[in-house]
Design a protein around this motif. Structure first.
Motif, mmCIF file in Angstrom:
data_model
loop_
_atom_site.group_PDB
_atom_site.id
_atom_site.type_symbol
_atom_site.label_atom_id
_atom_site.label_comp_id
_atom_site.label_asym_id
_atom_site.label_seq_id
_atom_site.Cartn_x
_atom_site.Cartn_y
_atom_site.Cartn_z
ATOM 1 N N GLY A 104 0.636 -1.275 0.092
ATOM 2 C CA GLY A 104 0.124 0.026 0.000
ATOM 3 C C GLY A 104 0.979 1.381 0.115
ATOM 4 N N SER A 108 1.625 4.066 -3.541
ATOM 5 C CA SER A 108 1.114 5.487 -3.513
ATOM 6 C C SER A 108 2.291 6.429 -3.113
ATOM 7 N N MET A 140 -6.040 4.395 -6.264
ATOM 8 C CA MET A 140 -5.264 3.405 -5.399
ATOM 9 C C MET A 140 -5.972 2.362 -4.660
ATOM 10 N N SER A 144 -5.652 -1.491 -4.882
ATOM 11 C CA SER A 144 -5.634 -2.378 -3.549
ATOM 12 C C SER A 144 -6.736 -3.396 -3.347
ATOM 13 N N ASN A 180 -2.073 3.239 1.811
ATOM 14 C CA ASN A 180 -2.236 3.863 0.634
ATOM 15 C C ASN A 180 -2.374 5.603 1.054
#
Length: 490
Positions: A104, A108, A140, A144, A180
């Motif tokens: 994560g 990002s 994002m 994910s 993220n």
């Protein structure tokens, strides 16, 4: 010249109309769509980016699932895989949490810093920063969601974890979403990619240390330790909430254990009171009587008496059938042998009552066992059913089976360390020990899965607000200005 000037002045000037302004700032939703489309198309042109993000999670699941799939075998077939005997499940769950914190953040952490030139150029257009951030967050979160789903599908298939697809996906997706947002904060606040990739491990390592698995919370530095609840440093770690949710959900709500959980919880409480807490309190009472006769330090006697009164009062909360204890003599001056005998008689009554509850719980469990065997058709089918869904290593972990001291005395209280996965929290403000089956908020009991997922989303919301306000960037600018001021002053 004069006549020409007068003629020109007399003429009515012709005003040409300005052309229509075809530019207008789109609505916030339209801006989000535009930013989203632009970012998505940019990513789709990068084949390496697509392949890496599509294959990274399932590949990691394949590697970890394969290498941690321990074949214990049986006497008849040494090569057979039995999920119940795989000792690596707790490690697999921990690695899964760490993987999605890492994925994560790395997903990002470059998203905003690589767009910094574009952001500066478009700043003159008065476009919405919120729309830009929302477009990033949507992409994002979508990536994910796919990564966590593919990871759970592959990992659970290889590890032969059954019935936990949605729960695992929800927990790991939530963990990745938090990472993220944290990564976007880093990307917005720092000035170089190198600094970002130095910072990511620094953020990840505390998540591993303070999740409660590698280092027990009651074995931390004394300034951080809390013997009854998860300490503050643990509550600050997303890894703690995610791992606990995975472990408790796998233990409590697998197809086998959920049939027995309520009766096992009742049985465990009775067993703890009869065989562990009551003997400890009886020993404390005998010590108190001896100190009283020897006229020992009054403060020590008062402390022991207070511990007894506190724990006797709490027993009534653990067993509804138990008459509440109301201490008539709670200080050294009024303590006497009759008081000690009254406490001893009460403890004997607790022992007898919890013994009966324990025996009745055993009988009820036997009835459920027999009914399940009849439903499945045979004892072998029952054993196969248990082997397929229950895991002994995880069960031992969440029940704290490795700890020898089942009762710990700290700060005037006896703290339970016995079968923690069956122990209800003692706090009504959401605090609990690690692996608690639920959390208590006032009169409401909330399942650990939903409470922990909500806690992670709450942290995600906090970091979303810091992202919207660009808090890290502002803090870095203030720090840089102070350094510059010091240099100029020197």
């Amino acid at each position: 010249f004069k006549s020409k000037r007068n003629q020109t002045a007399a003429e009515t000037p012709h005003k040409e109309e300005l052309p229509d302004n075809e530019y207008s700032i789109p609505s916030l939703l339209e801006q989000t769509k535009i930013f989203f489309t632009r970012d998505l198309l940019t990513k789709l042109t990068n084949m390496q980016y697509i392949l890496l993000n599509l294959l990274e999670a399932p590949l990691l699941a394949l590697i970890m699932g394969f290498f941690t799939k321990y074949f214990s075998g049986t006497s008849d077939n040494p090569a057979v895989y039995i999920f119940r005997n795989n000792e690596n499940l707790p490690a697999f769950l921990l690695m899964s949490v760490v993987v999605f914190l890492f994925l994560g953040m790395t997903l990002s952490s470059e998203e905003i810093i690589k767009d910094r030139t574009i952001i500066q150029r478009e700043s003159f257009l008065n476009l919405s920063r919120g729309s830009y951030l929302h477009s990033k967050i949507l992409i994002m979160f979508a990536i994910s969601a796919f990564q966590s789903l593919s990871y759970v599908l592959v990992g659970n298939l290889i590890f032969e974890i059954k019935g936990m697809l949605l729960a695992y996906w929800l927990i790991l997706f939530t963990t990745s979403c938090f990472a993220n947002i944290l990564g976007l904060n880093i990307s917005a606040g720092l000035n170089s990619v190198t600094t970002i990739y130095i910072l990511v491990p620094l953020l990840l390592i505390p998540q591993i240390i303070f999740c409660g698995v590698l280092v027990k919370y009651d074995k931390l530095h004394h300034s951080l330790t809390n013997y009854e609840y998860v300490p503050l440093i643990g509550n600050m770690m997303t890894s703690r909430w995610a791992y606990e949710a995975l472990a408790v959900e796998q233990f409590k709500n697998n197809e086998f254990e959920k049939v027995f959980f309520e009766i096992e919880q009742k049985r465990s409480t009775a067993d703890y009171l009869k065989n562990w807490l009551v003997p400890e309190l009886e020993g404390k009472l005998e010590e108190l009587k001896q100190n009283y006769r020897d006229e020992a330090d009054p403060e020590s006697i008062q402390a022991d008496l207070q511990t007894l009164n506190t724990m006797l009062a709490e027993m009534g909360k653990l067993v509804p059938e138990l008459q509440p204890y109301r201490p008539d003599h709670a200080d050294v001056e009024t303590f006497s042998d009759p008081t000690a005998e009254a406490i001893k008689a009460y403890l004997k009554g607790v022992s007898n009552l919890t013994g009966r509850i324990f025996m009745s719980s055993n009988k009820e469990k036997d009835l459920i066992n027999n009914a399940l065997i009849d439903h499945l058709g045979s004892v072998k089918a029952y054993s196969d059913f248990r082997n397929k869904y229950d895991n002994k290593s995880l069960s031992d972990l969440v029940r704290n089976r490795s700890v020898l001291d089942k009762v710990a005395e700290k700060d005037g209280r006896m703290i339970r360390k016995y079968e923690l996965a069956y122990m209800k929290p003692t706090s009504k403000i959401g605090r609990a020990h690690l692996y608690a089956p639920n959390k208590q908020l006032g009169r409401f009991e909330i399942d650990t899965l939903w409470y922990n997922v909500a806690a992670i989303w709450l942290y995600t919301l906090v970091f979303y607000l810091t992202l919207r306000t660009d808090l890290l960037r502002k803090a870095m600018n203030i720090s840089e200005r102070r350094k510059l001021t010091r240099k100029q002053a020197s």
